[in-house]
Design a protein around this motif. Structure first.
Motif, PDB file in Angstrom:
ATOM      1  N   ALA A 296     -22.160 -34.921   1.182  1.00  0.00           N
ATOM      2  CA  ALA A 296     -21.505 -33.664   0.947  1.00  0.00           C
ATOM      3  C   ALA A 296     -20.077 -33.415   1.622  1.00  0.00           C
ATOM      4  N   TYR A 297     -20.256 -33.823   2.656  1.00  0.00           N
ATOM      5  CA  TYR A 297     -18.657 -33.810   3.727  1.00  0.00           C
ATOM      6  C   TYR A 297     -17.684 -34.806   3.119  1.00  0.00           C
ATOM      7  N   THR A 298     -18.206 -35.900   2.691  1.00  0.00           N
ATOM      8  CA  THR A 298     -17.359 -36.891   2.046  1.00  0.00           C
ATOM      9  C   THR A 298     -16.794 -36.353   0.678  1.00  0.00           C
ATOM     10  N   LYS A 299     -17.523 -35.613  -0.089  1.00  0.00           N
ATOM     11  CA  LYS A 299     -16.985 -35.279  -1.315  1.00  0.00           C
ATOM     12  C   LYS A 299     -15.864 -33.837  -1.006  1.00  0.00           C
ATOM     13  N   HIS A 300     -16.328 -33.234  -0.023  1.00  0.00           N
ATOM     14  CA  HIS A 300     -15.500 -32.294   0.362  1.00  0.00           C
ATOM     15  C   HIS A 300     -14.104 -32.702   0.768  1.00  0.00           C
ATOM     16  N   LEU A 301     -14.180 -33.764   1.513  1.00  0.00           N
ATOM     17  CA  LEU A 301     -12.820 -34.243   2.195  1.00  0.00           C
ATOM     18  C   LEU A 301     -12.162 -34.943   0.947  1.00  0.00           C
TER      19      LEU A 301
END
Length: 451
Positions: A296-301
């Motif tokens: 989820a953090y990679t997608k947000h980034l």
């Protein structure tokens, strides 16, 4: 008959002794207190141990947070000066409102001055180049200046209005590491991140020095010309590259944490043959949750940096083809202008290629870690029957493609794109060569016709 009579007497209860009752109550209270003291005394070591563990974890997290901000401090200071990040990110907790407000006002004023300088320098540089360069090359410089102005504007707006995004990007890493510290008692550090940032900031500084020196050599006869070439080319490139280093750093940390999760998964699966299955299941569930959080953090980034990354790739396609054509055009001309143009072309080709390569390389490394973890779990799925449902759910999570690595629904972030870029770059280069040959032929024919 005998004159004997029997008299039955009933025994009356003896009166209650108050002193005995008080003694019994005192003994009961003393026994209760003794039991409570014994239970507390027996539980005291466990309470003390829990308190010590909690204090130790808090101290380690404070130390970890200090190390993290110390590693990011040079990048955040440079980003704040170049208006690539909001003010006050070095210390998110101890910032007075008045101090933060003053720094924000100073950053806004400085950002307006810098952007006006870039726009004014691009305007003057365009008219300067149009007087010296061939006609077919001028539109490419114009498009380059347009990309610079748009990209720098987006970066500055993100630094003003994207404080929550920047804060979340930093605090998530600390929260993720705190979970690793809590569940797996790992010794975390940020020495590799500090070294990574030092290397990239050094490369950015080397580019800045080389561009300033070339600008000085090219326009050494005019101070205004030196300022013009540096504000139109050097300054926007340094700003955009500093913003890109922020992305590099965050994706680098994601890659390192994915490698750590892979090692923990491997260690947990190897211990499944020796330890209690319930404990192994718990560890796998924790690891699966951490992996989902990182996805989820990679997608947000990638969503936060989507438009700047898209501009980077569009500028790279245009710049690579154009500067390769510039080398082809100027390599056989031995003038002072040709030396400067060729030097700029070599620097720009290396710069654009390295940008595209590093963006794709770090994202490809994260995807490779996911694939390796899925392969590792598949190899252990049938080893322990009771772990099979937990492992299968983990494999399904790792095998799904959540489109985390596609920016704006156009460009997938993997190394295959690097080969794909070769075709439009080569096609545009061939078009420029054909256009140049046709233009020169028409120009020479027109000159002969006039004579």
């Amino acid at each position: 008959m005998l004159g004997i009579t029997f008299e039955t007497t009933h025994a009356s209860p003896s009166p209650i002794n108050i002193k005995d009752l008080c003694a019994l109550r005192t003994m009961h209270v003393r026994a209760t207190i003794a039991d409570n003291v014994h239970s507390r005394t027996s539980a005291a070591p466990q309470v003390r141990e829990a308190i010590l563990i909690n204090e130790s974890n808090q101290n380690r997290m404070k130390s970890l947070e200090l190390q993290f901000h110390k590693a990011l401090r040079p990048l955040l200071i440079i980003s704040e000066i170049l208006v690539c990040a909001p003010v006050g990110l070095q210390n998110l907790h101890n910032q007075s409102n008045y101090c933060t407000f003053c720094r924000k006002c100073l950053q806004i004023v400085w950002g307006l001055i810098a952007y006006i300088a870039v726009a004014h320098g691009s305007y003057n540089e365009y008219f300067f180049l149009s007087a010296y360069l061939p006609t077919q090359e001028v539109p490419f410089y114009l498009s380059e200046f347009a990309f610079y102005l748009l990209h720098v504007l987006l970066i500055m707006l993100a630094s003003y209005f994207g404080r929550k995004t920047f804060t979340f990007s930093l605090t998530f890493i600390l929260d993720f590491d705190s979970k690793l510290l809590k569940h797996f008692k790992l010794r975390m550090h940020y020495k590799d991140l500090r070294k990574f940032l030092r290397n990239h900031l050094s490369l950015n500084f080397a580019f800045f020095l080389s561009a300033v020196m070339l600008g000085f050599i090219q326009r050494r006869s005019s101070l205004f010309g030196i300022l013009t070439v540096n504000t139109s080319y050097t300054l926007p490139n340094v700003i955009t590259q500093t913003s890109l280093i922020q992305y590099y750093a965050l994706v680098y940390v994601v890659n390192k944490r994915m490698q750590l999760l892979y090692q923990l998964i491997e260690q947990t699966l190897q211990q499944s043959l020796k330890q209690n299955i319930f404990n192994v299941q718990q560890r796998l569930r924790v690891l699966r949750g951490l992996s989902a959080d990182m996805d989820a953090y990679t997608k947000h980034l990638n969503d936060a940096f989507a438009i700047p990354l898209l501009l980077f790739f569009m500028a790279s396609l245009k710049s690579l083809s154009f500067y390769i054509f510039t080398l082809y055009k100027w390599i056989d001309q031995w003038t002072d202008l040709s030396y400067t143009v060729i030097s700029y072309a070599i620097i720009e080709i290396c710069w654009q290629f390295s940008r595209a390569f590093l963006i794709l390389h770090f994202n490809q490394a994260i995807q490779n870690q996911r694939k390796q973890a899925a392969i590792l779990l598949t190899s252990f799925s049938s080893a322990v029957e009771r772990l099979e449902p937990t492992i299968n759910r983990f494999i399904m999570q790792l095998s799904t493609d959540p489109r985390n690595y596609i920016i704006c629904g156009i460009i997938p972030l993997n190394m295959h794109v690097l080969m794909t870029m070769f075709f439009p770059v080569s096609a545009l280069f061939i078009f420029l060569v054909q256009y140049d040959i046709t233009y020169e032929a028409l120009t020479s024919a027109e000159a002969k016709h006039e004579h």
